[in-house]
Design a protein around this motif. Sequence first.
Motif, PDB file in Angstrom:
ATOM      1  N   ALA A 234       0.439  -1.321   0.291  1.00 35.04           N
ATOM      2  CA  ALA A 234       0.032  -0.158  -0.137  1.00 35.04           C
ATOM      3  C   ALA A 234       0.673   1.175  -0.230  1.00 35.04           C
ATOM      4  N   LEU A 235       2.191   1.456   0.230  1.00 36.00           N
ATOM      5  CA  LEU A 235       2.555   2.061   0.086  1.00 36.00           C
ATOM      6  C   LEU A 235       3.531   3.116  -1.123  1.00 36.00           C
ATOM      7  N   LYS A 236       3.242   4.577  -1.175  1.00 39.52           N
ATOM      8  CA  LYS A 236       3.383   5.108  -2.108  1.00 39.52           C
ATOM      9  C   LYS A 236       5.019   5.938  -1.871  1.00 39.52           C
ATOM     10  N   GLY A 237       5.215   6.691  -3.408  1.00 39.54           N
ATOM     11  CA  GLY A 237       6.588   7.567  -3.215  1.00 39.54           C
ATOM     12  C   GLY A 237       7.533   6.650  -3.715  1.00 39.54           C
ATOM     13  N   THR A 238       8.943   7.769  -3.836  1.00 39.89           N
ATOM     14  CA  THR A 238      10.150   7.343  -4.312  1.00 39.89           C
ATOM     15  C   THR A 238      11.447   7.629  -2.920  1.00 39.89           C
ATOM     16  N   PHE A 239      12.263   6.159  -2.954  1.00 38.42           N
ATOM     17  CA  PHE A 239      13.072   6.104  -2.405  1.00 38.42           C
ATOM     18  C   PHE A 239      14.535   5.895  -2.916  1.00 38.42           C
ATOM     19  N   ASP A 240      15.252   6.573  -2.155  1.00 37.42           N
ATOM     20  CA  ASP A 240      16.672   6.595  -2.896  1.00 37.42           C
ATOM     21  C   ASP A 240      17.315   4.995  -2.544  1.00 37.42           C
ATOM     22  N   ARG A 241      16.923   4.999  -2.338  1.00 39.97           N
ATOM     23  CA  ARG A 241      17.690   3.574  -1.050  1.00 39.97           C
ATOM     24  C   ARG A 241      16.182   2.431  -0.309  1.00 39.97           C
ATOM     25  N   ILE A 242      16.207   1.282  -0.239  1.00 40.24           N
ATOM     26  CA  ILE A 242      15.094   0.331   0.244  1.00 40.24           C
ATOM     27  C   ILE A 242      15.874  -0.482   0.417  1.00 40.24           C
ATOM     28  N   VAL A 243      16.373  -0.698   1.914  1.00 36.70           N
ATOM     29  CA  VAL A 243      16.441  -1.503   2.922  1.00 36.70           C
ATOM     30  C   VAL A 243      15.563  -2.663   3.626  1.00 36.70           C
ATOM     31  N   SER A 244      15.768  -4.378   3.112  1.00 38.92           N
ATOM     32  CA  SER A 244      14.582  -4.968   3.953  1.00 38.92           C
ATOM     33  C   SER A 244      15.454  -6.954   4.766  1.00 38.92           C
ATOM     34  N   VAL A 245      15.262  -6.105   5.742  1.00 43.74           N
ATOM     35  CA  VAL A 245      15.976  -7.525   6.928  1.00 43.74           C
ATOM     36  C   VAL A 245      14.622  -8.341   7.376  1.00 43.74           C
ATOM     37  N   GLY A 246      14.902  -9.531   7.262  1.00 41.56           N
ATOM     38  CA  GLY A 246      14.412 -10.324   8.257  1.00 41.56           C
ATOM     39  C   GLY A 246      12.636 -10.131   7.940  1.00 41.56           C
ATOM     40  N   MET A 247      12.407  -9.460   7.109  1.00 43.42           N
ATOM     41  CA  MET A 247      11.125  -9.554   6.489  1.00 43.42           C
ATOM     42  C   MET A 247      10.529 -10.480   5.355  1.00 43.42           C
ATOM     43  N   PHE A 248      11.610 -10.454   4.531  1.00 45.44           N
ATOM     44  CA  PHE A 248      10.595 -11.451   2.885  1.00 45.44           C
ATOM     45  C   PHE A 248      10.772 -12.525   3.670  1.00 45.44           C
ATOM     46  N   GLU A 249      10.746 -13.269   4.527  1.00 48.57           N
ATOM     47  CA  GLU A 249      10.760 -15.181   4.618  1.00 48.57           C
ATOM     48  C   GLU A 249       8.763 -14.897   4.765  1.00 48.57           C
TER      49      GLU A 249
END
Length: 418
Positions: A234-249
């Motif tokens: 549901a998120l919108k916008g633009t980001f220079d960096r994206i990180v995801s730790v321990g969520m992909f599982e």
Amino acid sequence: MLRPLDYALRNIVVRGHLKLIDPDGKSHEYGDPSAKTVIARIADRATERRIALNPGLNIGEAFADGRLTLEQGTIYDFLEAILQDLDPYEWPRWTRFIDSFRYITRWIQQYNPAPRAKRNIAHHYDIDGSIYDLFLDPDRQYSCAYFERPDQSLEDAQLAKKRHIAAKLDLQQGQKVLDIGSGWGGLALYLAQSAHVDVTGITLSEEQLKVSRERAEKSGLARSVDFQLIDYRALKGTFDRIVSVGMFEHVGVNHYRTFFRKVYELLADDGVAMIHSIGRFDGPGTTNQFIAKYIFPGGYIPALSEVFPPIEHERLISTDVEILRLHYAMTLRHWRQRFRASWHTLSERFGEKFCRVWEFYLAGSETAFRYQGLMVFQIQLSKNQDALPLTRDYIFETERDLRRDNAGDMKQPAGTAK
């Protein structure tokens, strides 16, 4: 002793030494007598049958219910004796049928639309937070630490993990960063403080959101870090960096293309993303039944062969891949030891069965990383090949600079979780 169970154990236990006392009080011995001895007792015939029929679920349930007890050694020792030489094909054939059926139908368990995803997260994270204070580090980093040396403390290794991730993101002052699955806020606060960037952290856990916002206020970083209760879709916008730790599982194999499509949509044209997740060496599989039922409903640990096709399909470029092999086993050992040291406090608050469920989860997870083909991968992504320096030297240089800074005033994480 049931013949199929006896036969399986005689083929499985090789380097370890297991003495199993059956419901009649008769002792059965397996493995190498010169090895460390583990003595376990099965309380009744029904438990013995259930373990033989479906060990992936029923060993854990029997331990949790007190029907499988350890008279010498711990549940970790018991699992190590069984798993360190385990070939799944040594179990009776009907157990393989159960696993095959679960693999065929796994899309049902991993169907995670937003409402179900929130319920799954609440099952594990929206509980009394004092549990986590008793076995995690003060920053509540609930993911694989990064051990730069074997004797490193858990606190230092978790700080090293944040340094390693920050370095791979190649952060520049003033950038907008998205943290998907921001937990209790430790990584987002670290990035904002160390690199002077603006971070949006998103979570589906109301308890984690509350703690994260409190930490941001306490550390004076509320203007730089914004935590939100929102599903990534549901998120919108633009980001220079994206990180995801321990969520992909927690994404679910059915939703990988959706996840990476969203990463592509949210990422700036010259942006960089980094996904940190548990993975498996041995190809696609299923979630352990005990973990799926009691710990992480809807969760799944992917093989890299399941991750790269949706990355490629969504036009993202894999710019760097790193495999952390035994780092999570070492992390889990620290957690398990701290959990056991806090047993009295935990049992008073939550009961003995709760403690046995969680000890089995921590012990089973550690043995899985040591002996059953689990690892952690970090995949760095971008939309174009010019988004990052030509060589990986920038990672080591940034880590060196951050290590120097961390030795000073950043030794204690900002707004330590409570």
